[in-house]
Design a protein around this motif. Structure first.
Motif, mmCIF file in Angstrom:
data_model
loop_
_atom_site.group_PDB
_atom_site.id
_atom_site.type_symbol
_atom_site.label_atom_id
_atom_site.label_comp_id
_atom_site.label_asym_id
_atom_site.label_seq_id
_atom_site.Cartn_x
_atom_site.Cartn_y
_atom_site.Cartn_z
ATOM 1 N N ARG A 14 10.206 35.548 68.770
ATOM 2 C CA ARG A 14 11.184 36.239 69.608
ATOM 3 C C ARG A 14 10.631 36.610 70.983
ATOM 4 N N ILE A 15 9.297 36.657 71.128
ATOM 5 C CA ILE A 15 8.699 37.075 72.398
ATOM 6 C C ILE A 15 8.335 35.835 73.198
ATOM 7 N N MET A 16 8.751 35.817 74.451
ATOM 8 C CA MET A 16 8.469 34.664 75.291
ATOM 9 C C MET A 16 6.962 34.524 75.517
ATOM 10 N N PRO A 17 6.452 33.294 75.576
ATOM 11 C CA PRO A 17 5.003 33.076 75.655
ATOM 12 C C PRO A 17 4.323 33.722 76.858
ATOM 13 N N ARG A 18 5.081 34.057 77.914
ATOM 14 C CA ARG A 18 4.464 34.673 79.093
ATOM 15 C C ARG A 18 4.870 36.139 79.278
ATOM 16 N N ASP A 19 5.485 36.725 78.255
ATOM 17 C CA ASP A 19 5.880 38.129 78.340
ATOM 18 C C ASP A 19 4.690 38.990 77.915
ATOM 19 N N ARG A 20 3.784 39.218 78.873
ATOM 20 C CA ARG A 20 2.525 39.881 78.546
ATOM 21 C C ARG A 20 2.735 41.260 77.954
ATOM 22 N N LYS A 21 3.641 42.046 78.517
ATOM 23 C CA LYS A 21 3.817 43.426 78.066
ATOM 24 C C LYS A 21 4.179 43.482 76.583
ATOM 25 N N ARG A 22 5.159 42.661 76.158
ATOM 26 C CA ARG A 22 5.585 42.689 74.763
ATOM 27 C C ARG A 22 4.523 42.068 73.838
ATOM 28 N N LEU A 23 3.833 41.045 74.328
ATOM 29 C CA LEU A 23 2.766 40.440 73.526
ATOM 30 C C LEU A 23 1.649 41.447 73.268
ATOM 31 N N VAL A 24 1.257 42.142 74.319
ATOM 32 C CA VAL A 24 0.187 43.147 74.172
ATOM 33 C C VAL A 24 0.613 44.229 73.185
ATOM 34 N N ARG A 25 1.872 44.680 73.287
ATOM 35 C CA ARG A 25 2.329 45.740 72.381
ATOM 36 C C ARG A 25 2.352 45.255 70.935
ATOM 37 N N ALA A 26 2.836 44.039 70.703
ATOM 38 C CA ALA A 26 2.889 43.520 69.330
ATOM 39 C C ALA A 26 1.485 43.391 68.746
ATOM 40 N N LEU A 27 0.547 42.906 69.554
ATOM 41 C CA LEU A 27 -0.838 42.782 69.084
ATOM 42 C C LEU A 27 -1.471 44.162 68.891
ATOM 43 N N GLU A 28 -1.154 45.082 69.778
ATOM 44 C CA GLU A 28 -1.681 46.439 69.657
ATOM 45 C C GLU A 28 -1.239 47.072 68.335
ATOM 46 N N GLY A 34 17.170 49.349 62.576
ATOM 47 C CA GLY A 34 16.254 50.423 62.905
ATOM 48 C C GLY A 34 15.023 49.936 63.649
ATOM 49 N N LEU A 35 14.320 50.876 64.245
ATOM 50 C CA LEU A 35 13.138 50.551 65.041
ATOM 51 C C LEU A 35 12.105 51.638 64.802
ATOM 52 N N PHE A 36 10.945 51.252 64.343
ATOM 53 C CA PHE A 36 9.935 52.281 64.064
ATOM 54 C C PHE A 36 9.268 52.738 65.365
ATOM 55 N N PRO A 37 8.851 54.007 65.459
ATOM 56 C CA PRO A 37 8.316 54.519 66.721
ATOM 57 C C PRO A 37 7.009 53.880 67.134
ATOM 58 N N GLY A 38 6.197 53.475 66.158
ATOM 59 C CA GLY A 38 4.961 52.774 66.487
ATOM 60 C C GLY A 38 3.823 53.717 66.849
ATOM 61 N N PRO A 39 2.600 53.201 66.810
ATOM 62 C CA PRO A 39 1.439 54.017 67.177
ATOM 63 C C PRO A 39 1.409 54.251 68.680
ATOM 64 N N GLY A 40 0.681 55.271 69.081
ATOM 65 C CA GLY A 40 0.522 55.529 70.498
ATOM 66 C C GLY A 40 -0.301 54.445 71.176
ATOM 67 N N ALA A 41 -0.277 54.468 72.499
ATOM 68 C CA ALA A 41 -0.993 53.447 73.266
ATOM 69 C C ALA A 41 -2.501 53.557 73.053
ATOM 70 N N ASP A 42 -3.136 52.411 72.877
ATOM 71 C CA ASP A 42 -4.597 52.330 72.772
ATOM 72 C C ASP A 42 -5.085 51.670 74.058
ATOM 73 N N ASP A 43 -5.481 52.498 75.023
ATOM 74 C CA ASP A 43 -5.812 51.979 76.352
ATOM 75 C C ASP A 43 -6.975 50.993 76.321
ATOM 76 N N GLU A 44 -7.958 51.253 75.479
ATOM 77 C CA GLU A 44 -9.110 50.352 75.410
ATOM 78 C C GLU A 44 -8.706 48.979 74.856
ATOM 79 N N LEU A 45 -7.919 48.974 73.796
ATOM 80 C CA LEU A 45 -7.459 47.709 73.216
ATOM 81 C C LEU A 45 -6.573 46.961 74.202
ATOM 82 N N ARG A 46 -5.671 47.675 74.863
ATOM 83 C CA ARG A 46 -4.797 47.031 75.842
ATOM 84 C C ARG A 46 -5.613 46.398 76.963
#
Length: 323
Positions: A152-166, A111-123
């Motif tokens: 699991r996330i590659m060290p230069r995969d910015r998009k996924r890193l930002v989402r995980a931190l968000e 399963g995969l949880f939907p997650g919170p909406g985008a936080d533009d300021e944090l991103r």
């Protein structure tokens, strides 16, 4: 019996496609791609898609289903893979997931949880940090708060890193804790997952041969052709292994020899990360040896027959769909 789903998982260059094809032929199966870049049209050589003429007439699903400019997510994969599995079962055949994208496999089976909406300021703050200090800083930050996601996330995969931190900073909990509370969309199925593993030295040799083959088959021309057809350099699949390094070569960052060496090095690192990921997945059946090897295929077949005998001895009829 619950309907069965077979999965052939493992690190890059371990022979997953060969084993998947052999099992599909033997047990009346159809292949479902579980690779995050093979979903994209035109990205063929660098993803080692099995050519149509080499598929032995076996249907392959979830390959070439997204335009390069689309963002194909794990959530979409889980939805599409479930639909493919239901359709294959309805036709009395065996669905066989084949690939090395552990996150896709987990999204489908756990399963995969939907997650919170985008936080533009944090991103924006995270992106600014990556610009000032390098995207690797985000990876180090994630390692401190969610080591499993960092693995699991590659060290230069910015998009996924930002989402995980968000997700972490927004909810106060890492992605992995959210995942633990989700439910699989195929919870009514019996998933039998095989995971291939090879000694590191063998993986290194196989990766080096694969990179030589990719260049011989024309990976550089494939990238040039995609760019010439208007696929933007920022398209998501260009950020994947092989494609990212070839793009850098075309921009003059390094020559071909150095590019080949770097791709081999990055693939070896990726294989290690894949193994770390799959070792954390529950109930995998580990198979030592490359998927092309006849003894490996015979061993898996024997496991299947022993499993069906065991089911019959418990009064549960075997359904004839294999493992």
């Amino acid at each position: 019996m619950r309907p069965r789903v077979l999965a052939v998982l493992g690190p890059t260059a371990s022979g997953k496609s060969a084993l998947g094809l052999a099992l599909a032929e033997r047990y009346g199966g159809e292949i479902i791609n579980c690779d995050s870049t093979a979903v994209y049209l035109g990205f063929d050589i660098g993803t080692d898609k099995v050519p149509v003429e080499a598929r032995r007439g076996i249907p392959h699903h979830l390959i070439d289903i997204a335009e390069p400019t689309e963002v194909y997510t794990a959530a979409r994969f889980a939805h599409d893979a479930e639909a493919a599995i239901r359709d294959i079962h309805a036709r009395g055949r065996l669905p066989i997931l084949v690939g090395g994208t552990g996150f896709y496999y987990r999204a489908l089976t756990r399963g995969l949880f939907p997650g919170p909406g985008a936080d533009d300021e944090l991103r924006a703050r995270l992106d600014a940090s990556a610009e000032r200090h390098g995207v690797e800083r985000l990876h180090r930050m994630l390692l401190r708060v969610d080591a499993v996601s960092a693995a699991r996330i590659m060290p230069r995969d910015r998009k996924r890193l930002v989402r995980a931190l968000e997700v972490y900073f927004t909810t106060g909990q890492p992605l992995t804790e959210h995942f633990a509370r989700t439910t699989s969309s195929i919870h009514d199925c019996e998933v039998i997952a095989l995971a291939l593993r090879l000694p590191a030295a063998e993986t290194a040799a196989r990766v080096a041969r694969r990179v030589d083959d990719q260049f011989a088959r024309g990976i550089v021309d494939e990238v040039r052709g995609l760019l010439a057809r208007g696929v933007p350099a920022s398209a998501r699949p260009f950020g994947g292994l092989v494609y990212r390094q070839v793009m850098e070569m075309l921009r003059g960052v390094r020559d071909e020899a150095a590019t080949r060496a770097l791709i081999v090095q990055e693939n070896r690192r990726y294989a290690r990360r894949q193994l770390i990921w799959f070792r954390k997945e529950p109930n995998l059946i580990w198979i030592d040896g490359a998927g092309e090897r006849e003894d490996v295929q015979v061993r898996v077949g024997a496991m299947n027959e022993a499993r069906d005998v065991g089911e019959m001895s418990r009064g549960t009829p075997a359904d004839g769909t294999g493992i």
